[in-house]
Design a protein around this motif. Sequence first.
Motif, PDB file in Angstrom:
ATOM      1  N   GLN A  44       0.809  -1.269  -0.156  1.00  0.00           N
ATOM      2  CA  GLN A  44      -0.041  -0.052  -0.126  1.00  0.00           C
ATOM      3  C   GLN A  44       0.854   1.153  -0.107  1.00  0.00           C
ATOM      4  O   GLN A  44       2.012   1.378   0.467  1.00  0.00           O
ATOM      5  CB  GLN A  44      -1.082  -0.144   1.148  1.00  0.00           C
ATOM      6  CG  GLN A  44      -0.304   0.007   2.569  1.00  0.00           C
ATOM      7  CD  GLN A  44       0.233  -1.385   2.895  1.00  0.00           C
ATOM      8  OE1 GLN A  44      -0.040  -2.334   2.207  1.00  0.00           O
ATOM      9  NE2 GLN A  44       0.241  -1.460   4.325  1.00  0.00           N
ATOM     10  N   ARG A  45       0.455   2.245  -0.803  1.00  0.00           N
ATOM     11  CA  ARG A  45       0.935   3.595  -0.672  1.00  0.00           C
ATOM     12  C   ARG A  45       1.240   4.081   0.859  1.00  0.00           C
ATOM     13  O   ARG A  45       0.502   3.987   1.778  1.00  0.00           O
ATOM     14  CB  ARG A  45       0.042   4.605  -1.325  1.00  0.00           C
ATOM     15  CG  ARG A  45       0.769   6.002  -1.394  1.00  0.00           C
ATOM     16  CD  ARG A  45      -0.224   7.065  -2.049  1.00  0.00           C
ATOM     17  NE  ARG A  45      -0.691   6.650  -3.393  1.00  0.00           N
ATOM     18  CZ  ARG A  45      -0.045   6.953  -4.610  1.00  0.00           C
ATOM     19  NH1 ARG A  45       1.335   7.789  -4.182  1.00  0.00           N
ATOM     20  NH2 ARG A  45      -0.229   6.705  -5.819  1.00  0.00           N
ATOM     21  N   GLY A  46       2.510   4.804   0.974  1.00  0.00           N
ATOM     22  CA  GLY A  46       2.949   5.167   2.309  1.00  0.00           C
ATOM     23  C   GLY A  46       3.717   4.150   3.049  1.00  0.00           C
ATOM     24  O   GLY A  46       3.929   4.360   4.477  1.00  0.00           O
ATOM     25  N   PHE A  47       3.499   3.008   2.863  1.00  0.00           N
ATOM     26  CA  PHE A  47       4.205   1.901   3.424  1.00  0.00           C
ATOM     27  C   PHE A  47       6.025   2.012   3.531  1.00  0.00           C
ATOM     28  O   PHE A  47       6.341   1.970   2.520  1.00  0.00           O
ATOM     29  CB  PHE A  47       3.865   0.490   3.331  1.00  0.00           C
ATOM     30  CG  PHE A  47       4.480  -0.896   3.885  1.00  0.00           C
ATOM     31  CD1 PHE A  47       3.923  -1.252   5.090  1.00  0.00           C
ATOM     32  CD2 PHE A  47       5.829  -1.300   3.669  1.00  0.00           C
ATOM     33  CE1 PHE A  47       4.562  -2.061   5.944  1.00  0.00           C
ATOM     34  CE2 PHE A  47       6.211  -1.980   4.533  1.00  0.00           C
ATOM     35  CZ  PHE A  47       5.566  -2.545   5.522  1.00  0.00           C
ATOM     36  N   GLU A  48       6.524   2.378   4.538  1.00  0.00           N
ATOM     37  CA  GLU A  48       7.981   2.486   4.765  1.00  0.00           C
ATOM     38  C   GLU A  48       8.243   1.619   5.904  1.00  0.00           C
ATOM     39  O   GLU A  48       9.508   2.143   6.487  1.00  0.00           O
ATOM     40  CB  GLU A  48       8.271   4.036   4.732  1.00  0.00           C
ATOM     41  CG  GLU A  48       7.855   4.838   3.587  1.00  0.00           C
ATOM     42  CD  GLU A  48       8.455   4.527   2.201  1.00  0.00           C
ATOM     43  OE1 GLU A  48       9.710   3.679   2.354  1.00  0.00           O
ATOM     44  OE2 GLU A  48       7.990   4.388   1.123  1.00  0.00           O
ATOM     45  N   GLU A  49       7.760   0.821   6.335  1.00  0.00           N
ATOM     46  CA  GLU A  49       8.239   0.056   7.635  1.00  0.00           C
ATOM     47  C   GLU A  49       9.579  -0.685   7.500  1.00  0.00           C
ATOM     48  O   GLU A  49       9.835  -1.332   6.470  1.00  0.00           O
ATOM     49  CB  GLU A  49       7.313  -0.983   8.180  1.00  0.00           C
ATOM     50  CG  GLU A  49       5.932  -0.556   8.782  1.00  0.00           C
ATOM     51  CD  GLU A  49       6.229   0.391   9.771  1.00  0.00           C
ATOM     52  OE1 GLU A  49       7.142  -0.057  10.601  1.00  0.00           O
ATOM     53  OE2 GLU A  49       5.359   1.363   9.891  1.00  0.00           O
ATOM     54  N   THR A  50      10.488  -0.568   8.238  1.00  0.00           N
ATOM     55  CA  THR A  50      11.662  -1.193   8.403  1.00  0.00           C
ATOM     56  C   THR A  50      11.884  -1.872   9.798  1.00  0.00           C
ATOM     57  O   THR A  50      11.324  -1.409  10.752  1.00  0.00           O
ATOM     58  CB  THR A  50      13.168  -0.393   8.117  1.00  0.00           C
ATOM     59  OG1 THR A  50      13.239   0.695   9.145  1.00  0.00           O
ATOM     60  CG2 THR A  50      12.927   0.417   6.726  1.00  0.00           C
ATOM     61  N   LEU A  51      12.970  -2.792   9.816  1.00  0.00           N
ATOM     62  CA  LEU A  51      13.406  -3.294  11.261  1.00  0.00           C
ATOM     63  C   LEU A  51      14.380  -2.414  11.762  1.00  0.00           C
ATOM     64  O   LEU A  51      15.526  -2.744  12.177  1.00  0.00           O
ATOM     65  CB  LEU A  51      13.984  -4.584  10.830  1.00  0.00           C
ATOM     66  CG  LEU A  51      13.829  -5.755  12.134  1.00  0.00           C
ATOM     67  CD1 LEU A  51      12.204  -5.991  12.402  1.00  0.00           C
ATOM     68  CD2 LEU A  51      14.654  -6.870  12.135  1.00  0.00           C
ATOM     69  N   SER A  52      13.986  -1.032  11.956  1.00  0.00           N
ATOM     70  CA  SER A  52      14.650   0.209  12.244  1.00  0.00           C
ATOM     71  C   SER A  52      14.961  -0.330  13.821  1.00  0.00           C
ATOM     72  O   SER A  52      16.059   0.084  14.324  1.00  0.00           O
ATOM     73  CB  SER A  52      13.998   1.350  12.348  1.00  0.00           C
ATOM     74  OG  SER A  52      12.793   1.363  13.032  1.00  0.00           O
ATOM     75  N   GLU A  53      14.287  -1.003  14.671  1.00  0.00           N
ATOM     76  CA  GLU A  53      14.428  -1.180  15.942  1.00  0.00           C
ATOM     77  C   GLU A  53      15.589  -2.185  16.059  1.00  0.00           C
ATOM     78  O   GLU A  53      16.353  -2.050  17.304  1.00  0.00           O
ATOM     79  CB  GLU A  53      13.405  -2.001  16.767  1.00  0.00           C
ATOM     80  CG  GLU A  53      12.864  -3.324  15.942  1.00  0.00           C
ATOM     81  CD  GLU A  53      11.977  -3.285  14.708  1.00  0.00           C
ATOM     82  OE1 GLU A  53      10.970  -4.037  14.800  1.00  0.00           O
ATOM     83  OE2 GLU A  53      11.795  -1.903  14.247  1.00  0.00           O
ATOM     84  N   CYS A  54      16.179  -2.813  15.221  1.00  0.00           N
ATOM     85  CA  CYS A  54      17.545  -3.544  14.992  1.00  0.00           C
ATOM     86  C   CYS A  54      18.731  -2.810  14.186  1.00  0.00           C
ATOM     87  O   CYS A  54      19.588  -3.530  13.935  1.00  0.00           O
ATOM     88  CB  CYS A  54      17.226  -4.997  14.784  1.00  0.00           C
ATOM     89  SG  CYS A  54      16.179  -6.099  15.595  1.00  0.00           S
ATOM     90  N   GLY A  55      18.090  -1.486  13.877  1.00  0.00           N
ATOM     91  CA  GLY A  55      19.260  -0.907  13.013  1.00  0.00           C
ATOM     92  C   GLY A  55      19.301  -1.246  11.526  1.00  0.00           C
ATOM     93  O   GLY A  55      20.230  -0.929  10.885  1.00  0.00           O
ATOM     94  N   PHE A  56      18.174  -1.589  11.089  1.00  0.00           N
ATOM     95  CA  PHE A  56      18.421  -1.952   9.363  1.00  0.00           C
ATOM     96  C   PHE A  56      17.428  -1.150   8.691  1.00  0.00           C
ATOM     97  O   PHE A  56      16.183  -0.633   9.548  1.00  0.00           O
ATOM     98  CB  PHE A  56      17.782  -3.389   9.275  1.00  0.00           C
ATOM     99  CG  PHE A  56      18.489  -4.639   9.983  1.00  0.00           C
ATOM    100  CD1 PHE A  56      19.757  -4.964   9.457  1.00  0.00           C
ATOM    101  CD2 PHE A  56      18.335  -5.217  11.137  1.00  0.00           C
ATOM    102  CE1 PHE A  56      20.690  -5.656   9.840  1.00  0.00           C
ATOM    103  CE2 PHE A  56      19.098  -6.004  11.690  1.00  0.00           C
ATOM    104  CZ  PHE A  56      20.491  -6.348  11.084  1.00  0.00           C
TER     105      PHE A  56
END
Length: 335
Positions: free
Chosen positions: A78-90
């Motif tokens: 979907q438009r606007g999805f930008e999730e990453t595993l940022s909580e682990c630094g990725f």
Amino acid sequence: MSALTKRQKSASSLVIGTHSGTFQADEAMGVWMLRQHPAYYQSKVVRSRDLEVLGPLDIVIDVAGEYDHAKLRYDHHQRGFEETLSECGFDIKLSATGLVYRHYGKDVICELYPALKSEPAKLETVYSKFYKSFVQALDAIDNGVEIAENPRYSDGTGLSARVGRLNKRWNDTSESPTEDERFEKASAICGEAFVESLSYIVECEMAAYDLVEKAVLARNTVDPSGQIIKFESGGMPWKQHLYDLEAVHNIEGQVKFVLYTDQGGMWRVQAVTVKGTAFTNRVGLLESWRGVRDAELEKVSGIPGCKFVHNSGFIGGNKEFEGALLMAQKSIAGA
């Protein structure tokens, strides 16, 4: 101890949903992971793009245009999805694989290796390492992230390519496997790769992690400077563990050499590279020793038992531990 054995569990009555049509590795892997989770163990899978069909299903991945953990919906298109595993630094955008891994990965790892439930710090390390070495590539490929700005070749041997080849071909006959049968095969292949890669990290890499940490903590008994560590055995992966452990123990960049024995019993003295580089040593073996061997090296260095020093100065050898230690100490002093 590995728990990669057949488990005696009843299949869950919950139903997993994903899209129909051409499949990719991300939902094939996501389904396999969910089917290892206690809540969804060996659940039935319904493949559809019809929202009315997907709506009543217990959990849906890679379709339906919504990411909402509370609703058990895990799409990334979907438009606007930008999730990453940022909580682990990725920073790679997540695919269905990454979303399932984010929310259920630790549970799946613990299903395969129950001992990790009681070792939360080690579980976090395994979780992060496995994402970096295995899951991240599936996320990147599914989201069209190239491995380099100007790739010099394409790789048709990877898991994503293997799964892609299992899809229905334009010239298949009516006797060919159905789409759902092909998907089940793809998901099983993903699971085999998952188990193989995870077992290497847990049973090989993490076993080495404990030994590297032991050596790091004992470094001052090897040399008062704390810049030299000693392994009781060679052949184990240690470089990334050392970088990680230096950060854990607030000694980044301090270890300059590691000492260990090779298969023939020779003591090796190996320079530690600067983190993030392949060939830049923090301190190399002395320039005057490089490319010199045996008796000549003993004479130049003044150290008995010397066998060789590589031309680049990244590694050398000595018959005895004491000799290898002296080679490291002299190199640090002369840096």
